[in-house]
Design a protein around this motif. Structure first.
Motif, PDB file in Angstrom:
ATOM      1  N   ARG A 256       1.013  -1.067  -0.018  1.00  0.00           N
ATOM      2  CA  ARG A 256       0.110  -0.202  -0.564  1.00  0.00           C
ATOM      3  C   ARG A 256       1.354   1.088   0.242  1.00  0.00           C
ATOM      4  N   GLN A 257       1.980   1.244   0.906  1.00  0.00           N
ATOM      5  CA  GLN A 257       2.982   2.546   1.114  1.00  0.00           C
ATOM      6  C   GLN A 257       3.413   2.883  -0.032  1.00  0.00           C
ATOM      7  N   LEU A 258       4.003   1.478  -0.835  1.00  0.00           N
ATOM      8  CA  LEU A 258       4.976   1.776  -2.231  1.00  0.00           C
ATOM      9  C   LEU A 258       3.937   2.470  -3.315  1.00  0.00           C
ATOM     10  N   GLY A 259       2.725   1.672  -3.198  1.00  0.00           N
ATOM     11  CA  GLY A 259       2.095   2.786  -4.273  1.00  0.00           C
ATOM     12  C   GLY A 259       1.311   3.950  -3.930  1.00  0.00           C
ATOM     13  N   LEU A 260       0.698   4.462  -3.650  1.00  0.00           N
ATOM     14  CA  LEU A 260       0.923   5.596  -2.888  1.00  0.00           C
ATOM     15  C   LEU A 260       1.646   6.202  -2.793  1.00  0.00           C
ATOM     16  N   ASP A 261       2.932   6.247  -2.388  1.00  0.00           N
ATOM     17  CA  ASP A 261       3.883   7.263  -2.537  1.00  0.00           C
ATOM     18  C   ASP A 261       4.522   7.290  -4.194  1.00  0.00           C
ATOM     19  N   LEU A 262       4.262   5.742  -5.530  1.00  0.00           N
ATOM     20  CA  LEU A 262       4.207   6.002  -6.786  1.00  0.00           C
ATOM     21  C   LEU A 262       3.875   6.704  -7.524  1.00  0.00           C
ATOM     22  N   VAL A 263       1.861   6.905  -6.772  1.00  0.00           N
ATOM     23  CA  VAL A 263       1.315   7.730  -7.303  1.00  0.00           C
ATOM     24  C   VAL A 263       1.700   9.553  -6.968  1.00  0.00           C
ATOM     25  N   LYS A 264       1.941   9.263  -5.523  1.00  0.00           N
ATOM     26  CA  LYS A 264       2.531  11.109  -5.540  1.00  0.00           C
ATOM     27  C   LYS A 264       3.337  11.053  -6.357  1.00  0.00           C
ATOM     28  N   ARG A 265       4.334  10.797  -6.357  1.00  0.00           N
ATOM     29  CA  ARG A 265       5.454  10.995  -7.313  1.00  0.00           C
ATOM     30  C   ARG A 265       4.771  11.246  -8.877  1.00  0.00           C
ATOM     31  N   MET A 266       4.253  10.615  -9.451  1.00  0.00           N
ATOM     32  CA  MET A 266       3.642  10.476 -10.686  1.00  0.00           C
ATOM     33  C   MET A 266       3.025  12.269 -10.915  1.00  0.00           C
ATOM     34  N   GLY A 267       2.255  12.055  -9.722  1.00  0.00           N
ATOM     35  CA  GLY A 267       1.704  13.645  -9.542  1.00  0.00           C
ATOM     36  C   GLY A 267       2.523  15.393  -9.709  1.00  0.00           C
ATOM     37  N   ASP A 268       3.264  14.727  -8.590  1.00  0.00           N
ATOM     38  CA  ASP A 268       4.083  15.886  -8.830  1.00  0.00           C
ATOM     39  C   ASP A 268       5.412  16.375  -9.385  1.00  0.00           C
ATOM     40  N   GLU A 269       6.019  15.375 -10.325  1.00  0.00           N
ATOM     41  CA  GLU A 269       7.118  15.487 -11.168  1.00  0.00           C
ATOM     42  C   GLU A 269       7.068  14.809 -12.406  1.00  0.00           C
ATOM     43  N   PRO A 270       7.359  15.980 -12.800  1.00  0.00           N
ATOM     44  CA  PRO A 270       6.719  15.269 -14.731  1.00  0.00           C
ATOM     45  C   PRO A 270       7.699  14.805 -15.419  1.00  0.00           C
ATOM     46  N   GLY A 271       7.223  13.468 -15.778  1.00  0.00           N
ATOM     47  CA  GLY A 271       8.407  12.527 -17.066  1.00  0.00           C
ATOM     48  C   GLY A 271       8.294  11.486 -15.877  1.00  0.00           C
ATOM     49  N   PHE A 272       8.436  11.309 -14.771  1.00  0.00           N
ATOM     50  CA  PHE A 272       8.781  10.267 -14.036  1.00  0.00           C
ATOM     51  C   PHE A 272       7.558   9.367 -13.677  1.00  0.00           C
ATOM     52  N   SER A 273       6.048   9.221 -14.771  1.00  0.00           N
ATOM     53  CA  SER A 273       5.695   7.976 -15.567  1.00  0.00           C
ATOM     54  C   SER A 273       6.607   7.318 -17.126  1.00  0.00           C
ATOM     55  N   ALA A 274       6.605   8.357 -17.390  1.00  0.00           N
ATOM     56  CA  ALA A 274       7.458   7.695 -18.370  1.00  0.00           C
ATOM     57  C   ALA A 274       8.730   7.283 -18.124  1.00  0.00           C
ATOM     58  N   GLY A 275       9.638   7.569 -17.805  1.00  0.00           N
ATOM     59  CA  GLY A 275      10.760   6.643 -16.734  1.00  0.00           C
ATOM     60  C   GLY A 275      10.549   6.161 -16.147  1.00  0.00           C
ATOM     61  N   LEU A 276       9.364   4.953 -15.770  1.00  0.00           N
ATOM     62  CA  LEU A 276       8.796   3.904 -15.136  1.00  0.00           C
ATOM     63  C   LEU A 276       9.121   3.239 -16.193  1.00  0.00           C
ATOM     64  N   LYS A 277       8.503   3.916 -16.983  1.00  0.00           N
ATOM     65  CA  LYS A 277       7.391   3.015 -18.149  1.00  0.00           C
ATOM     66  C   LYS A 277       8.506   2.023 -18.455  1.00  0.00           C
ATOM     67  N   THR A 278       9.932   3.156 -19.409  1.00  0.00           N
ATOM     68  CA  THR A 278      10.738   3.116 -20.081  1.00  0.00           C
ATOM     69  C   THR A 278      11.720   1.898 -19.016  1.00  0.00           C
TER      70      THR A 278
END
Length: 369
Positions: A256-278
């Motif tokens: 649960r905590q890791l998932g919440l941290d990932l979503v928060k980072r995605m919302g705060d940092e542009p490009g974080f989602s794209a980096g994770l996908k890569t």
């Protein structure tokens, strides 16, 4: 012309005047006869008609009692079936799992061996639930129990595992009702992850057989029995799966905590989602521990510096902070160039999206006045 001769038959006298064909009468036979007024006599035909009528009355009474009992049993059967309390042994091959999207992630189940051992020792104490559809059954509850029976039959060939105890659910129930039955049972089951619950909500919203297309509404419908905070966590994981679902190999292993941290980072940092996908796209087939470790490292990594946009204000570093007291509590506000942050002890993710849109529009309109 000859004269016709007439004669009388001398019937043996009996207490009731009824001739029964002779024979010796016992005291019990005579006491069982109904009393007949003195001087009254009936012939054999009258006695036979009387006895036949009495037999017909008895038969009609017995048939009426049987019909009443059958009607009562039929009503009881329908009532119990609607309540899902009728249990039968159904062939495991006749149970389909296609109508409902299961909330268990595909792949090996580490707990299935314990369940199989329990079934071998004491049998199945909790029947699965199925909906009769034609000549087969659609599974509503009990995917792991059905899987255990199928594995036991494949391993042993024992006919005892070829049929499984199943509660029969009344046919024709709305699809959302069947989903709720499955979900509510699993909410109290240990081991189901937020990712699995979120994936079920996404599948429900995408299912053309349902009337729901919005993930928020799907979560509200399916997890109405869950607390508000738990539904909020499911929404966050739904966002995570929408962003990375195609690249994640083991979403059910994400805490649960890791998932919440990932979503928060995605919302705060542009490009974080794209980096994770890569990062995830190039990892191939990996273990759940390895994937979780890489995601944890990504969350802990330093944010990447974003280039300063052209034409940005020279006062970009300036920041205004304030506190505002409202009926719901204290709001902390931080405003800077291009960004406004509002923070308070409230779960804003539980608010309907349309209400949030209206509130943001009113906020911006007030700033422009």
């Amino acid at each position: 012309m000859s004269k016709r001769r007439g004669f009388d038959i001398d019937f043996p006298e009996t207490p009731d005047g009824v001739y029964t064909g002779g024979g010796r009468k016992t005291a019990s036979d005579e006491s069982a006869r109904p009393s007949v007024p003195a001087g009254t006599r009936r012939g054999p035909m009258a006695a036979a008609i009387s006895e036949n009528a009495e037999a017909l009355r008895d038969r009609a009474e017995a048939e009426r009692a049987i019909r009443e009992e059958n009607d009562r049993l039929a009503h009881d059967y329908v009532r119990l079936k609607r309540a899902g309390l009728i249990t039968d042994l159904v062939p495991i091959d006749a149970v389909l799992t296609t109508k409902l999207t299961r909330d268990r992630a595909a792949g090996p189940d580490p707990e299935i061996e314990e369940l199989k051992a329990s079934i071998r020792e004491v049998g199945l104490s909790n029947p699965i639930r199925v909906e009769p559809v034609g000549d087969h059954f659609e599974l509503v509850q009990g995917f792991r129990r059905l899987s255990a029976f199928r594995e036991l039959y494949a391993e042993t060939g024992d006919e005892a595992y070829a049929r499984i105890p199943a509660g029969l659910v009344a046919s024709g129930e709305a699809l959302v009702g069947l989903y709720r039955k499955m979900v509510d049972e699993n909410l109290v089951r240990r081991g189901i992850s937020f990712a699995e619950m979120a994936q079920l909500a996404l599948s429900f919203a995408r299912d053309p057989a349902t009337d729901t297309t919005d993930i928020e509404e799907a979560i509200t419908l399916l997890y109405a029995s869950a607390g508000r905070q738990k539904r909020s966590y499911i929404r966050h994981f739904a966002t995570l799966l929408e962003e990375l679902g195609g690249e994640l190999r083991h979403p059910e292993a994400i805490s649960r905590q890791l998932g919440l941290d990932l979503v928060k980072r995605m919302g705060d940092e542009p490009g974080f989602s794209a980096g994770l996908k890569t990062m995830l796209a190039g990892q191939g087939e990996v273990s759940s521990d390895y994937e979780v470790a890489r995601l944890t490292d990504a969350v802990k990594s330093a944010p990447k510096a974003t280039p300063k946009p052209k034409g940005s204000s020279a006062n970009a570093a300036a920041k205004t902070t304030l506190r505002c007291t409202v009926p719901a509590g204290t709001v902390r506000c931080a405003a800077r160039d291009g960004k406004v942050e509002l923070a308070m002890e409230r779960d804003f993710s539980s608010i309907d999206r349309h209400r949030l849109e209206a509130a943001v529009a009113a906020f911006m309109a007030a700033l422009d006045d």
